[in-house]
Design a protein around this motif. Structure first.
Motif, short mmCIF file in Angstrom:
data_model
loop_
_atom_site.label_atom_id
_atom_site.label_comp_id
_atom_site.label_asym_id
_atom_site.label_seq_id
_atom_site.Cartn_x
_atom_site.Cartn_y
_atom_site.Cartn_z
N ALA A 110 4.50 4.39 -10.45
CA ALA A 110 4.86 4.01 -9.09
C ALA A 110 6.11 4.75 -8.62
CB ALA A 110 5.06 2.50 -9.01
N TYR A 111 7.08 4.89 -9.50
CA TYR A 111 8.33 5.56 -9.14
C TYR A 111 8.07 7.01 -8.73
CZ TYR A 111 13.05 7.49 -9.57
OH TYR A 111 14.24 8.11 -9.32
N LEU A 114 6.64 7.11 -5.21
CA LEU A 114 7.67 6.83 -4.20
C LEU A 114 8.55 8.05 -3.98
CD1 LEU A 114 8.71 3.19 -5.22
CD2 LEU A 114 7.24 3.87 -3.31
N LYS A 115 8.94 8.71 -5.06
CA LYS A 115 9.80 9.88 -4.93
C LYS A 115 9.08 11.03 -4.23
CE LYS A 115 13.37 10.79 -6.63
NZ LYS A 115 14.75 10.80 -6.08
N THR A 117 6.64 11.02 -2.17
CA THR A 117 6.30 10.77 -0.76
C THR A 117 7.53 10.41 0.07
OG1 THR A 117 5.70 8.49 -1.31
CG2 THR A 117 3.93 10.12 -1.29
N ARG A 119 9.90 8.14 -0.21
CA ARG A 119 10.14 6.73 0.07
C ARG A 119 11.35 6.23 -0.71
NH1 ARG A 119 4.87 3.29 1.13
NH2 ARG A 119 3.62 4.78 2.30
N THR A 121 13.32 3.91 -3.32
CA THR A 121 12.88 3.45 -4.64
C THR A 121 13.54 2.12 -5.02
OG1 THR A 121 14.59 4.86 -5.64
CG2 THR A 121 12.35 5.75 -5.50
N GLY A 125 10.73 -0.34 -1.34
CA GLY A 125 9.72 0.68 -1.60
C GLY A 125 8.56 0.14 -2.42
N TYR A 126 8.88 -0.64 -3.46
CA TYR A 126 7.83 -1.19 -4.31
C TYR A 126 7.00 -2.24 -3.57
CZ TYR A 126 9.81 1.25 -8.31
OH TYR A 126 10.23 2.22 -9.17
N LEU A 129 4.68 -0.44 -1.26
CA LEU A 129 3.59 0.19 -2.00
C LEU A 129 2.54 -0.84 -2.38
CD1 LEU A 129 2.22 2.49 -3.47
CD2 LEU A 129 3.83 2.18 -5.37
N ARG A 172 8.61 -5.41 -10.48
CA ARG A 172 8.36 -4.09 -9.89
C ARG A 172 7.29 -3.36 -10.69
NH1 ARG A 172 14.23 -1.46 -8.19
NH2 ARG A 172 14.97 -3.26 -6.98
#
Length: 353
Positions: A110-111, A114-115, A117, A119, A121, A125-126, A129, A172
């Protein structure tokens, strides 16, 4: 004060959160952002920033192809939710380009998503998502628009399933499995994808993102693409009045004239006509096809003659190469098969010369 940043002169783009790249995720940035051409051409994703519960149906100009999008109880998938799809497509295409075997189930961190795209973190952000995954799985599509030469006639979700494999103690997500729909995966296997500018993820407004997608799909590497405002509104999937839509497009045009923030294409508004002009910056896109460098095998022309009887195969080859170059398409893994498929579709549409 010289160099002072004011509200009027600051960039309309979001901050570039990819500047500080963590070492252990740096390789994900080698996977150039990719969008599937079918959902770039048709308004699958909602432009609303609020929950959107409206069923949409769109038909092309001749009424032969249609797409109907139905919301889940959580609303339609949004154009920002599309980031998840872009990330998955990008990773699968990168694997294909390396000659690796791929499947519909994509496992990711997931991290990293996020990075990549752009977004945040933190918890926001989570949470965003998680909500995106729910909307992507819940939004249903019915269409006869083919991907990879396969016509999809049943009802399906944008992603079939999302499974959280690992979470932190505070809830998360860490690792996720996403199962792509056949419709999306068919497009990937057929290389029906286009490379996107990385600043796509920095565009703030949903309409800005949609305008860029349409320009990337319809203008490609051509010098210019012109479209009437009502037709553009339909392609965007905007539910605004035509007057309000014109105001929204006009505001983006003004900002682009001041900041040149729209990737790859400048936008102008002349009366009821919207003009997209190629900035000539797409050479920086990775993996875009160098059409002249593709070499066809010995039997390709013979197979093409059978696929398109009566047509000059050398003319068709030039048309194929120009189509790829103008659309900024990625080089096919199997050029012979792609060329023969192009000839077959050419003959299907046009018949004998």
């Amino acid at each position: 004060m010289v160099g002072e940043i004011t509200k009027d002169n600051r960039s309309p783009l979001l901050p570039d959160r990819q500047d500080q790249k963590d070492f252990f995720v740096c390789d994900i940035f080698d996977a150039a952002p990719k969008g599937d051409m079918a959902s770039m051409a048709h308004p699958i994703f909602s432009l609303s920033t609020k929950p959107d519960f409206q069923t949409r149906r769109y038909e092309d100009e001749n009424g032969k192809n249609y797409v109907e999008v139905r919301p889940s109880p959580d609303g339609l998938a949004t154009i920002h939710d599309r980031d998840v799809l872009i990330y998955c497509i990008s990773q699968v295409i990168a694997a294909l380009n390396e000659g690796r075997q791929v499947q519909r189930v994509v496992r990711l961190k997931a991290y990293d998503l996020l990075k990549a795209t752009n977004r945040v973190t933190d918890g926001r952000g989570y949470n965003a998502l998680r909500a995106a995954l729910i909307r992507l799985q819940g939004t249903q599509i019915e269409t006869n628009i083919s991907t990879g030469g396969t016509e999809q006639l049943d009802i399906f979700s944008i992603i079939d399933r999302a499974r959280i494999l690992r979470e932190t103690r505070d809830g998360r997500m860490q690792e996720i499995e996403i199962e792509l729909s056949d419709w999306v995966f068919n497009a990937i296997r057929a290389q029906e994808v286009l490379t996107l500018h990385r600043n796509y993820f920095r565009l703030r407004k949903p309409l800005e993102r949609r305008l860029y997608e349409l320009a990337r799909k319809h203008c490609g590497r051509q010098t210019q693409w012109r479209i009437g405002l009502p037709a553009l509104q339909r392609k965007c999937g905007s539910t605004s009045t035509i007057r309000e839509f014109r105001r929204l497009v006009g505001a983006i045009v003004e900002q682009d004239e001041a900041h040149r923030h729209m990737p790859d294409y400048a936008i102008r508004l002349e009366g009821e006509m919207v003009i997209f002009e190629n900035r000539g910056t797409m050479d920086a896109l990775t993996n875009d096809v160098a059409a002249d460098s593709i070499r066809l095998g010995f039997d390709a022309h013979q197979q093409a003659r059978k696929a398109a009887p009566g047509w000059d195969v050398h003319y068709l080859e030039q048309a194929w190469r120009s189509w790829m170059a103008d659309g900024g398409l990625d080089a096919p893994r199997e050029p012979d098969k792609a060329f023969v498929g192009f000839c077959a579709k050419w003959f299907e549409k046009r018949g004998h010369p």
